[in-house]
Scaffold this active site. Structure first.
Site, PDB file in Angstrom:
ATOM      1  N   LYS A 318       0.822  -1.208   0.000  1.00  0.00           N
ATOM      2  CA  LYS A 318       0.000   0.000   0.000  1.00  0.00           C
ATOM      3  C   LYS A 318       0.857   1.259   0.000  1.00  0.00           C
ATOM      4  CE  LYS A 318      -4.390  -1.884   1.218  1.00  0.00           C
ATOM      5  NZ  LYS A 318      -5.559  -1.894   2.104  1.00  0.00           N
ATOM      6  N   ARG A 353      -3.247 -10.598   4.313  1.00  0.00           N
ATOM      7  CA  ARG A 353      -3.658 -10.538   2.905  1.00  0.00           C
ATOM      8  C   ARG A 353      -2.491  -9.964   2.122  1.00  0.00           C
ATOM      9  NH1 ARG A 353      -6.210  -6.989  -0.682  1.00  0.00           N
ATOM     10  NH2 ARG A 353      -7.693  -8.002  -2.100  1.00  0.00           N
TER      11      ARG A 353
END
Length: 376
Positions: A318, A353
């Site tokens: 991210k 994840r």
């Protein structure tokens, strides 16, 4: 209350109600300050993973962590550290009880969710797996590399992404699920969607879990559909639409605001007919949050064990990792992503994840061996 493999020594009845009452009535008087403050108290276990574990330590969620003290948090007073013996029994049950398996995943050990984006525009790997054959090959490779579950998504939720029609999303994900099943994949499949029609199609094709990044706020029908189909869910803090979620996000207290949101959504999921034992929670790193918001959540992730469900962290590649780690290209963010995952393991987070399955699998295996002093 029995320590070690801790279970409640008595029946606490309505677990959620009892825990909430304990949280709302705990005050500074409970801890001997002589000052009464009536707002909600939050108990964050200060997690240890050291092999030198005291005999009176409490187990964390039936996993690898333990704790003897908690950080007492509220919205109106300074944080303080107190002995875990002061925590109300029902709250301790939430913190300590072993989490039931979901989709065959054993949360006494770390679990990996491989990210499989069947999209043309996801922030990190958009277009890489848009073709069914490519997505199927990637899923099988993730299985071989050590993934425990595959998360298939057909709509990008990157900042600024626009909502696509149901039919288009279904056309992206359902053929991938069919192809994986035909290829003999043995892992459970999660469908990453905000929409009941997409989830229903994916479940019919063989998906076993619904992962909604909107926290079941986007489509009012999704919660009831999941209850009717008796599938487990992952509820994420991401209540704003991706198209606007990064436009000046603000919180009174990001840690407690996210906790309260997830607690409320879990209560509503239970009311809809989805038991807490079939719910996973995700604090939503990167969804409507600044770098400082993300880091504040990561520093105190163990608070979310108070929800009484397994925790999922979706921080892989991210933007904040690129900003903090000096990696503008998402493809270069595996080291930073793994660093965040290892830090989260020290908070007892159970599910990760990730894009980089093989690298993360190796890192977790070495982390486990190092804290145990032996191979598993």
């Amino acid at each position: 209350m029995v320590r070690g493999n801790l279970r409640c020594a008595r029946d606490v009845g309505d677990w959620g109600r009892c825990a909430k009452e304990c949280l709302s009535t705990a005050s500074d008087d409970t801890f001997g300050s002589g000052k009464f403050v009536s707002d909600t108290r939050y108990f964050r276990p200060i997690v240890q993973v050291d092999t030198a574990r005291p005999s009176d330590a409490f187990s964390l969620a039936g996993g690898w962590g333990w704790f003897t003290h908690v950080e007492l948090l509220s919205r109106s007073d300074v944080a303080r550290i107190v002995s875990a013996d002061h925590v109300p029994e029902a709250v301790l049950a939430r913190l300590c009880d072993r989490r039931p398996d979901i989709c065959g995943l054993d949360f006494a050990a770390p679990q990996m969710m491989g990210i499989l984006n069947a999209t043309p525009d996801s922030f990190s790997d958009g277009g890489k797996h848009a073709a069914v054959a490519d997505a199927c090959a990637a899923g099988l490779a993730m299985q071989a590399a050590g993934a425990n579950i595959l998360d298939i998504g057909g709509e990008s939720t990157r900042p600024g992404a626009e909502t696509i029609p149901n039919a288009e999303e279904i056309s992206r994900v359902t053929p991938v699920i069919d192809a994986l099943n035909a290829a003999g994949v043995s892992l459970p499949i999660s469908i990453d969607t905000r929409k009941s029609a997409v989830a229903a199609s994916a479940i019919s094709a063989g998906a076993a879990l619904v992962n909604d990044v909107s926290g079941f706020t986007h489509d009012p029908a999704l919660m009831a559909m999941c209850a009717a189909r008796q599938v487990p869910v992952c509820v994420t803090h991401g209540p704003q639409d991706p198209s606007v979620m990064q436009e000046d996000p603000r919180y009174d207290n990001v840690l407690l605001d996210v906790f309260d949101f997830l607690e409320k959504r879990i209560d509503e999921l239970e009311t809809a007919g989805i038991p807490r034992g079939r719910i996973i929670a995700d604090p939503g790193i990167g969804f409507g949050k600044t770098i400082d918001h993300n880091l504040a959540l990561l520093a105190r992730l163990s608070l979310f064990h108070g929800l009484g469900v397994p925790l999922l962290l979706g921080a892989s590649r991210k933007r904040f990792i690129g900003a903090v780690g000096g990696a503008p290209d998402p493809q270069d963010r595996a080291p930073g992503s793994i660093g965040v995952a290892l830090a989260a393991l020290n908070h007892g987070v159970q599910v990760f994840r990730v894009h980089d399955v093989a690298q993360t699998h190796q890192a977790i295996a070495l982390w486990q061996a190092a804290i145990r002093g032996e191979q598993s």
